[in-house]
Design a protein around this motif. Structure first.
Motif, PDB file in Angstrom:
ATOM      1  N   SER B 690       2.524  32.688 -12.390  1.00 42.73           N
ATOM      2  CA  SER B 690       3.458  31.668 -12.874  1.00 42.73           C
ATOM      3  C   SER B 690       2.812  30.815 -13.959  1.00 42.73           C
ATOM      4  CB  SER B 690       3.910  30.765 -11.723  1.00 42.73           C
ATOM      5  OG  SER B 690       4.541  31.535 -10.738  1.00 42.73           O
ATOM      6  N   MET B 778       3.499  39.242 -14.722  1.00 44.57           N
ATOM      7  CA  MET B 778       4.278  38.012 -14.814  1.00 44.57           C
ATOM      8  C   MET B 778       5.721  38.226 -14.434  1.00 44.57           C
ATOM      9  SD  MET B 778       2.860  36.274 -18.253  1.00 44.57           S
ATOM     10  CE  MET B 778       2.612  37.716 -19.242  1.00 44.57           C
ATOM     11  N   ILE B 779       6.273  39.372 -14.843  1.00 44.91           N
ATOM     12  CA  ILE B 779       7.704  39.582 -14.633  1.00 44.91           C
ATOM     13  C   ILE B 779       7.986  39.801 -13.155  1.00 44.91           C
ATOM     14  CG2 ILE B 779       9.615  41.122 -15.148  1.00 44.91           C
ATOM     15  CD1 ILE B 779       8.197  41.453 -17.925  1.00 44.91           C
ATOM     16  N   VAL B 781       6.539  38.509 -10.563  1.00 47.24           N
ATOM     17  CA  VAL B 781       6.568  37.319  -9.723  1.00 47.24           C
ATOM     18  C   VAL B 781       7.844  36.508  -9.929  1.00 47.24           C
ATOM     19  CG1 VAL B 781       4.064  37.103  -9.716  1.00 47.24           C
ATOM     20  CG2 VAL B 781       5.391  35.748 -11.316  1.00 47.24           C
ATOM     21  N   LEU B 782       8.511  36.752 -11.045  1.00 42.90           N
ATOM     22  CA  LEU B 782       9.731  35.980 -11.281  1.00 42.90           C
ATOM     23  C   LEU B 782      10.901  36.564 -10.521  1.00 42.90           C
ATOM     24  CD1 LEU B 782       9.250  35.566 -15.095  1.00 42.90           C
ATOM     25  CD2 LEU B 782       8.539  34.062 -13.252  1.00 42.90           C
ATOM     26  N   LYS B 783      10.786  37.838 -10.190  1.00 42.34           N
ATOM     27  CA  LYS B 783      11.891  38.550  -9.563  1.00 42.34           C
ATOM     28  C   LYS B 783      11.872  38.436  -8.051  1.00 42.34           C
ATOM     29  CE  LYS B 783      13.614  40.488 -13.203  1.00 42.34           C
ATOM     30  NZ  LYS B 783      14.872  39.940 -13.656  1.00 42.34           N
ATOM     31  N   THR B 784      10.710  38.072  -7.505  1.00 44.64           N
ATOM     32  CA  THR B 784      10.591  38.143  -6.051  1.00 44.64           C
ATOM     33  C   THR B 784      10.285  36.783  -5.468  1.00 44.64           C
ATOM     34  OG1 THR B 784       8.289  38.689  -6.382  1.00 44.64           O
ATOM     35  CG2 THR B 784       9.760  40.520  -5.962  1.00 44.64           C
ATOM     36  N   ARG B 785      10.773  36.632  -4.272  1.00 44.18           N
ATOM     37  CA  ARG B 785      10.412  35.469  -3.482  1.00 44.18           C
ATOM     38  C   ARG B 785       9.066  35.793  -2.838  1.00 44.18           C
ATOM     39  NH1 ARG B 785      13.301  31.450  -0.890  1.00 44.18           N
ATOM     40  NH2 ARG B 785      15.329  32.068  -1.624  1.00 44.18           N
TER      41      ARG B 785
END
Lengths: 238, 786
Positions: B690, B778-779, B781-785
């Motif tokens: 993040s 990076m991508i 971590v944005l998609k997953t909880r």
């Protein structure tokens, strides 16, 4: 490739192909796009339509396979890894579906995380005030509700005074009442800071709060609607 | 068919191979040191016991000047004496052509027959003909050093006369496992050898017909050696007996004992450190694995696996790590053990070395290691058992943080990334503490092992450059009048000659007593000085004794106390003398007096036992020749040669020892730092990615993780120094004996080197995970909880 002075983003012929062994997935199949300063754009489309890929490329998180994307005078598609990092650091504010806050930092500290490295930041408390969280500044993410966490994320995104604000499903994990609060925060920030705002959503109801609505399908922009008037978030329902 | 859970264990092992290996290596180091230490101890102990048994090693040893053989009957009648043998033991000088430096040989009469004591172990050739006046057997190391063998002749000076002796065989004796020549500090087979000859030949050569100069006794089992010694000393006193020594004070035996003592100290210190650190690592790693697999655990329980089965699954994972560690450790321990045995073979003259591969030691090592690993896992596995499936399948509650670092912030201005570092460290205080302790242990191992080299240097400096500053020392066969000094002064190359007197004595205080030689020094002596504990030369009082620290400690006396001194030579006066000072000394026990005062007490006139000399280096060969030719000379020691031998032996082992300790310390440091980093990365990967999204550079993001590592590694340094200091202090106590005591000197370099080695190991392990930080997705971590 010079455009009118108030154009922030320009993209032309943007494609993105993911290769997974012999399998090729065409996430973007030639996108042409422009956004003006301060514009509030809602991007709609079903899952897998390419809208997130598009946002990631204009946000400097991912690279296009071909085509060009420009932010002001920076050609994003030509920047190195280091250049993209600098671009995100200086110009872009991100808001994500899962907030991506640092759990070991309080709300204020999460905002300061960004203001410490930004070039022209606003005070962290001012950013929190903009999203209505002044009284929660010393709480850790685990002590905040989902909506509050998302507003901290917005405060963190705008605290650097970004030229663009990119939001991927910012209300995706929230109930409608909380979602409205978050959208209010976004529109207010859009007005206050003047940042060009791109919001991805599944939720077609949100379209009315935008200046412009773009619909993605199968890696292409299939529809573009300019709203003559914008509704307030509280006026929309879903 | 392999059950699915077991297959998962194997896949987990493969997936986490680097962390598994790091833990296994720490366990392996524990196993290896355990096997090595216990194995070497048992081997040395067993070899010695068997050698003593088979070769009938004596229990008591006594020297006399000259006693009639008739006395032997009385000695045999002492209660508890099983056997007694009268021997001739005398020193002689080497007279080998082309060997300019002086060397000594010890002549020992051959044991009577097959039932005699201290039987030889014949390596080569045959025993001498009992009637022969020339035939001899020589000690093995000496043979090798001079390239001698059966059929060769050995030129010596016996009792002032040159002789050509004929070598018929090469042998070893349990009496000379550690063959130390007169005045030497380390065995030097080139300059000291043992020569066994028929007693008739020695009787003739040393004018001892019908007499003997040495007694060895074997006692009936259960006999108190002190009682026998008391009776024996009464019998030998009229014949110049200087007091009998029990086996524990016999030089060769005592040095072996000191070695065994060091080994057992090593076994007590090193393996527990490794096993403790390994247990902590197992705990850290397994806790994280269980946290990550929370949902899987819930699922397994939900579909009907019992808590026990799931717990067993994780225990199996740990057992496999332990097994890998045990296997590596056993292989390494066995290999190192063989190396250590070779090192012993160089130091100690054994005819054979029983290197025990005692299955019990291996079994014990395995059990202890499994115990440590499972012990480390217990707490983590307990959480698996307690976790209800419904709770497990929901995502874990977010980690709650608290402020509580206010004081850190007041101390240092922290950026938010710094705040993250501090809060993480405080969030898991146990993990922070145990990782710090782990790294500290690797620093401690180095401090506790490297200090000894500095101490030895200090000991050399004090002994050879501040106390015994002579180039050479001549010792006479018997005390001589002052004339002898003038004769020595006439020898070529002698620049300064200072006499000394030595008298064997027993010094007692309350119920404590020690036998040693009291040395009389002339006033203002510069070649052999008595130094106080602050290294200042001491004035020798007109009356009264100066005791070395070791002796004062052994007798529990302080300056001003009175001690009873029983002279064991001449008229054997018994006196009460005040202790007037405490001197510094690391080798042996020492007592010093003014030479005039000592001679007055002995009432034999102004006698000297030997001379300390400063020699003109360009004339040393001429000096050695003259000293060797002088009829009164019994031994000549050359300080530079002794020092050279000492340092050479040290240098032969120092590289090996340092390498071993550095590797051991690095295993711990790498194990702790690597596992800590991987766990921290696993926990914070999402946050770090993040940060990358927010525009933090790779360097800044790595900085967050490395900040945590650096804090732990830095905190560990002073702690490690302190623990190392403590271990060193305990080792000094374990190492000191009447033979030598080790000064506890830790030079600043030791701390610096220990820290540098550990920092380097930490840096390498940190760099090993840098690639993982740089490739954070990076991508994703944005998609997953989380």
């Amino acid at each position: 490739m010079e455009g009118p002075a108030d154009i922030v983003f320009r993209a032309s012929g943007l494609t993105k192909v993911y290769r997974n062994g012999a399998l090729e997935v065409h996430a973007l199949r030639g996108i042409d796009f422009q956004a003006r300063t301060g514009e509030f754009i809602v991007i709609l489309g079903p899952s897998g339509s390419g809208k997130s890929t598009f946002l990631n490329i204009v946000g400097g998180l991912d690279r296009a396979t071909s085509g060009e994307a420009w932010f002001e005078e920076h050609q994003l598609t030509a920047l190195t890894e280091r250049g993209l990092t600098q671009y995100r650091r200086d110009h872009v504010g991100f808001v994500f579906q899962f907030y991506n806050l640092v759990p070991s930092l309080t709300a204020r500290e999460n905002v300061q995380l960004v203001t410490e490295i930004a070039r022209h930041p606003m005070p962290a408390d001012e950013a929190l005030a903009l999203v209505g969280l002044s009284d929660r500044a010393d709480h850790f993410p685990a002590q905040l509700s989902g909506g509050e966490q998302q507003r901290v994320a917005i405060a963190r995104a705008i605290a650097k005074n970004p030229q663009v604000l990119l939001c991927d499903e910012p209300t995706g994990a929230l109930d409608s009442a909380t979602g409205i609060k978050v959208l209010e925060a976004l529109t207010q920030v859009n007005r206050a800071v003047g940042a060009t705002t791109l919001v991805i959503t599944h939720n077609a109801a949100i379209r009315d709060i935008a200046d412009r609505v773009i619909r993605f399908a199968d890696g292409r922009i299939v529809e573009e609607i300019v709203n003559a008037t914008r509704k307030a978030p509280s006026e929309v329902s879903w | 068919m392999i059950p699915p859970l077991r297959r998962k264990v194997l896949r987990d092992l493969r997936r986490l191979w680097a962390q598994v290996l790091a833990i296994a290596l720490v366990l392996a180091a524990g196993v290896a040191t355990l096997i090595l230490g216990n194995g070497a101890y048992a081997s040395l102990h067993e070899t010695r016991a068997r050698y003593y048994e088979e070769n009938r090693f004596a229990d008591i040893f006594a020297d006399v000047t000259r006693a009639p053989r008739a006395l032997l009957g009385e000695v045999r009648d002492i209660k508890g004496v099983l056997e007694a043998e009268a021997r001739i033991v005398r020193l002689g000088l080497l007279d080998i052509e082309g060997m300019k430096e002086p060397g000594s040989v010890l002549f020992v009469s051959l044991p009577g027959d097959e039932t005699g004591l201290n039987q030889l172990f014949l390596m080569e050739g045959r025993l001498p003909d009992p009637q022969s006046a020339r035939e001899i057997v020589i000690s093995d190391g000496f043979t090798t050093a001079h390239g001698l063998g059966p059929g060769d002749t050995l030129p010596v000076v016996m009792n002032g006369r040159q002789r050509q002796l004929l070598v018929t065989g090469v042998a070893l004796s349990p009496e000379f496992i550690y063959a130390l020549g007169p005045g030497q500090m380390m065995p030097d087979p080139r300059r000291f050898g043992v020569v066994w000859a028929p007693r008739a030949a020695l009787e003739a050569a040393f004018d001892l017909e019908g007499a003997f100069s040495n007694l060895v006794l074997k006692l009936a089992p259960g006999t108190d050696p002190d009682l026998v010694i008391e009776a024996l000393d009464r019998l030998t006193a009229p014949y110049g007996g200087t007091g009998a020594a029990p086996r524990k004070d016999q030089i060769s035996h005592a040095f072996l004992d000191a070695e065994l003592k060091q080994l057992s100290a090593m076994v007590k210190v090193l393996p527990p450190i490794f096993l403790l650190v390994a247990a902590m690592l197992v705990n850290m790693t397994l806790s994280r694995l269980i946290t990550l697999e929370r949902e899987q655990i819930g699922l397994l329980k939900a579909i009907g696996y019992s808590s026990r089965a799931v717990a067993q699954h994780y225990i199996e994972f740990v057992l496999l790590i332990a097994t890998i560690g045990i296997l590596i450790g056993m292989a390494a321990g066995t290999w190192l053990g063989a190396g250590l045995a070779q090192m012993y073979a160089r130091f100690f003259s054994f005819p054979y070395l029983v290197f025990l591969r005692d299955p019990q030691i291996y079994g014990l090592a395995a059990v202890i290691t499994v115990g440590a690993a499972v012990g480390g896992a217990i707490q983590a596995v307990r959480t698996v058992v307690r976790l209800p499936p419904a709770v497990a399948m929901a995502p874990p509650a977010p980690a709650s943080y608290r402020q509580r670092i206010g004081w850190v912030r007041r101390l240092v201005q922290l950026r938010q990334t710094g705040v993250m570092v501090a809060r993480h460290l405080f969030r898991w205080p146990l993990r922070t503490a145990s990782s710090t302790l782990g790294v500290a242990m690797s620093v401690a191992i180095l401090v506790a092992s490297l200090w000894s080299f500095g101490s030895i240097n200090f000991m050399i400096d004090v002994t050879f450059f501040r106390t015994e500053r002579h180039d050479a020392q001549i010792v006479f066969g018997v005390p001589e009048p002052q004339r002898a000094l003038f004769a020595v002064r006439q020898m070529p190359g002698v620049v300064v000659a200072e006499p000394f007197r030595q008298v064997a004595a027993r010094i007692s205080h309350r119920n404590l007593s020690k036998k040693l030689a009291i040395t009389g020094h002339p006033a203002g002596a510069g070649l052999s000085r008595v130094l106080d504990t602050a290294l200042r030369p001491m004035d020798l009082p007109d009356s009264g004794l100066i005791l070395s620290e070791a002796l004062a400690d052994a007798l529990q006396v302080r300056p001003g106390d009175l001690v009873t001194v029983e002279m064991l030579e001449g008229r054997r006066p018994i006196l009460t003398l005040p202790v007037s000072g405490i001197s510094l000394g690391y080798v042996g026990l020492g007592a010093a007096m003014d030479i005039g005062a000592l001679n007055r007490l002995m009432d034999e006139g102004p006698l000297i036992s030997g001379v300390n000399l400063m020699i003109d280096g360009s004339q040393d060969a001429a000096f050695y020749a003259a000293a060797k030719a002088a009829p009164k000379t019994e031994t000549i020691t050359v300080t530079a040669l002794m020092l050279e031998r000492f340092q050479q032996t040290l240098a032969e082992n120092i590289t090996v020892m340092i390498t071993v300790y550095v590797v051991l310390a690095a295993i711990i440091a790498v194990g702790v730092v690597y596992n800590f980093s991987r766990i921290a990365l696993s926990e914070q990967g999402r946050e770090l990615a993040s940060l990358r999204v927010l525009g933090f550079t790779n360097r800044e993001v790595s900085g967050v993780l490395f900040g945590e590592l650096a804090t732990i590694v830095l905190l560990a340094q002073p702690l490690g120094w302190l623990i190392g200091y403590g271990i060193g202090l305990a080792m000094v106590a374990a190492f000191s004996s009447d033979l030598y005591r080790v000064p506890f000197v830790i030079e600043r370099e030791v701390y610096a080197i220990a820290s540098l080695v550990v920092l380097a190991a930490a840096l390498v392990s940190a760099l090993a995970i840098r690639g993982r930080i740089n490739n954070l997705d990076m991508i994703e971590v944005l998609k997953t909880r989380e």
